[in-house]
Write a protein that holds these residues in place. Structure first.
Motif, PDB file in Angstrom:
ATOM      1  N   GLU A  73      13.581  32.779  25.727  1.00 62.89           N
ATOM      2  CA  GLU A  73      12.787  33.744  24.971  1.00 62.89           C
ATOM      3  C   GLU A  73      12.136  34.802  25.861  1.00 62.89           C
ATOM      4  N   LEU A  74      12.232  34.649  27.170  1.00 64.15           N
ATOM      5  CA  LEU A  74      11.614  35.600  28.088  1.00 64.15           C
ATOM      6  C   LEU A  74      12.442  36.875  28.217  1.00 64.15           C
ATOM      7  N   TYR A  75      11.757  37.981  28.444  1.00 65.45           N
ATOM      8  CA  TYR A  75      12.418  39.245  28.731  1.00 65.45           C
ATOM      9  C   TYR A  75      11.654  39.965  29.837  1.00 65.45           C
ATOM     10  N   VAL A  76      12.292  40.939  30.441  1.00 66.19           N
ATOM     11  CA  VAL A  76      11.685  41.700  31.534  1.00 66.19           C
ATOM     12  C   VAL A  76      10.810  42.785  30.911  1.00 66.19           C
ATOM     13  N   ARG A  77       9.525  42.552  30.905  1.00 67.75           N
ATOM     14  CA  ARG A  77       8.602  43.504  30.287  1.00 67.75           C
ATOM     15  C   ARG A  77       8.400  44.739  31.158  1.00 67.75           C
ATOM     16  N   GLU A  78       8.155  44.521  32.440  1.00 62.76           N
ATOM     17  CA  GLU A  78       7.976  45.616  33.391  1.00 62.76           C
ATOM     18  C   GLU A  78       8.770  45.282  34.646  1.00 62.76           C
ATOM     19  N   ALA A  79       9.328  46.301  35.243  1.00 59.31           N
ATOM     20  CA  ALA A  79      10.010  46.153  36.533  1.00 59.31           C
ATOM     21  C   ALA A  79       9.955  47.497  37.224  1.00 59.31           C
ATOM     22  N   TYR A  80       9.355  47.515  38.394  1.00 56.62           N
ATOM     23  CA  TYR A  80       9.256  48.774  39.113  1.00 56.62           C
ATOM     24  C   TYR A  80       9.275  48.537  40.613  1.00 56.62           C
ATOM     25  N   VAL A  81       9.598  49.612  41.326  1.00 51.91           N
ATOM     26  CA  VAL A  81       9.701  49.571  42.780  1.00 51.91           C
ATOM     27  C   VAL A  81       8.805  50.660  43.351  1.00 51.91           C
ATOM     28  N   ASP A  82       7.959  50.294  44.286  1.00 47.56           N
ATOM     29  CA  ASP A  82       7.105  51.240  44.989  1.00 47.56           C
ATOM     30  C   ASP A  82       7.557  51.349  46.443  1.00 47.56           C
ATOM     31  N   GLU A  83       7.229  52.468  47.056  1.00 49.02           N
ATOM     32  CA  GLU A  83       7.573  52.642  48.460  1.00 49.02           C
ATOM     33  C   GLU A  83       6.668  51.781  49.333  1.00 49.02           C
ATOM     34  N   GLY A  84       7.263  51.179  50.352  1.00 43.34           N
ATOM     35  CA  GLY A  84       6.502  50.397  51.316  1.00 43.34           C
ATOM     36  C   GLY A  84       6.281  51.213  52.570  1.00 43.34           C
ATOM     37  N   ARG A  85       6.060  50.527  53.663  1.00 43.49           N
ATOM     38  CA  ARG A  85       5.830  51.224  54.921  1.00 43.49           C
ATOM     39  C   ARG A  85       7.143  51.823  55.445  1.00 43.49           C
ATOM     40  N   THR A  86       7.014  52.819  56.276  1.00 47.29           N
ATOM     41  CA  THR A  86       8.170  53.458  56.889  1.00 47.29           C
ATOM     42  C   THR A  86       8.049  53.320  58.400  1.00 47.29           C
ATOM     43  N   LEU A  87       9.032  52.682  58.999  1.00 55.13           N
ATOM     44  CA  LEU A  87       9.062  52.552  60.451  1.00 55.13           C
ATOM     45  C   LEU A  87       9.747  53.776  61.028  1.00 55.13           C
ATOM     46  N   ARG A  88       9.120  54.414  61.992  1.00 54.86           N
ATOM     47  CA  ARG A  88       9.685  55.615  62.588  1.00 54.86           C
ATOM     48  C   ARG A  88      10.289  55.259  63.941  1.00 54.86           C
ATOM     49  N   ARG A  89      11.581  55.461  64.046  1.00 51.57           N
ATOM     50  CA  ARG A  89      12.313  55.194  65.279  1.00 51.57           C
ATOM     51  C   ARG A  89      12.992  56.493  65.712  1.00 51.57           C
ATOM     52  N   TRP A  90      13.475  56.524  66.952  1.00 49.95           N
ATOM     53  CA  TRP A  90      14.118  57.713  67.471  1.00 49.95           C
ATOM     54  C   TRP A  90      15.523  57.377  67.923  1.00 49.95           C
ATOM     55  N   ARG A  91      16.433  58.322  67.676  1.00 44.92           N
ATOM     56  CA  ARG A  91      17.830  58.164  68.059  1.00 44.92           C
ATOM     57  C   ARG A  91      18.185  59.263  69.045  1.00 44.92           C
ATOM     58  N   ALA A  92      18.862  58.900  70.122  1.00 42.89           N
ATOM     59  CA  ALA A  92      19.265  59.880  71.128  1.00 42.89           C
ATOM     60  C   ALA A  92      20.412  60.725  70.593  1.00 42.89           C
ATOM     61  N   ARG A  93      20.329  62.032  70.834  1.00 41.64           N
ATOM     62  CA  ARG A  93      21.374  62.957  70.405  1.00 41.64           C
ATOM     63  C   ARG A  93      21.825  63.804  71.591  1.00 41.64           C
ATOM     64  N   ALA A  94      22.661  64.743  71.345  1.00 40.73           N
ATOM     65  CA  ALA A  94      23.248  65.554  72.412  1.00 40.73           C
ATOM     66  C   ALA A  94      22.199  66.436  73.079  1.00 40.73           C
TER      67      ALA A  94
END
Length: 116
Positions: A73-94
């Motif tokens: 008898e259960l149904y999904v009443r609410e379902a949502y996704v929020d943004e979490g933390r963002t890890l900032r990393r660096w990538r070597a380029r030319a």
């Protein structure tokens, strides 16, 4: 019987998770399980775990209150996704430059309830 489950800091962007969560919102729990099981998206596995946790929380709350609860008898009443933390990393380029890499995460919330 309303119950909630949350998963925080999942290692996937909220934009990708929302593609899957939009498919199960408002559906019966068994139908949502089927959709997640046959989805090709990686996010479906994490969202499935949160959904199972929400159903288990609903059963537990019903047992604590001395009520009987039919999982069908259960149904999904609410379902949502929020943004979490963002890890900032660096990538070597030319030419000795560096460009940023943003490793995004997300928080998933699923609320199940019985139909009236």
């Amino acid at each position: 019987m309303q119950a909630t489950a949350r998963a925080k800091n999942l290692g996937m962007s909220a934009r990708k998770m929302r593609l899957v969560i939009d498919q199960i919102r408002g559906r019966d729990v068994n139908e949502a399980y089927a959709i997640l099981q046959f989805s090709k998206k990686k996010a479906a596995r994490s969202i499935g775990k949160v959904l199972r946790s929400a159903v288990a929380n609903a059963v537990y709350r019903a047992d604590e209150g001395g009520e009987t609860l039919d999982v069908d008898e259960l149904y999904v009443r609410e379902a949502y996704v929020d943004e979490g933390r963002t890890l900032r990393r660096w990538r070597a380029r030319a030419y000795g430059r560096a460009t940023p890499r943003l490793k995004r995460s997300s928080h998933v919330t699923v609320v199940v309830d019985t139909r009236d």
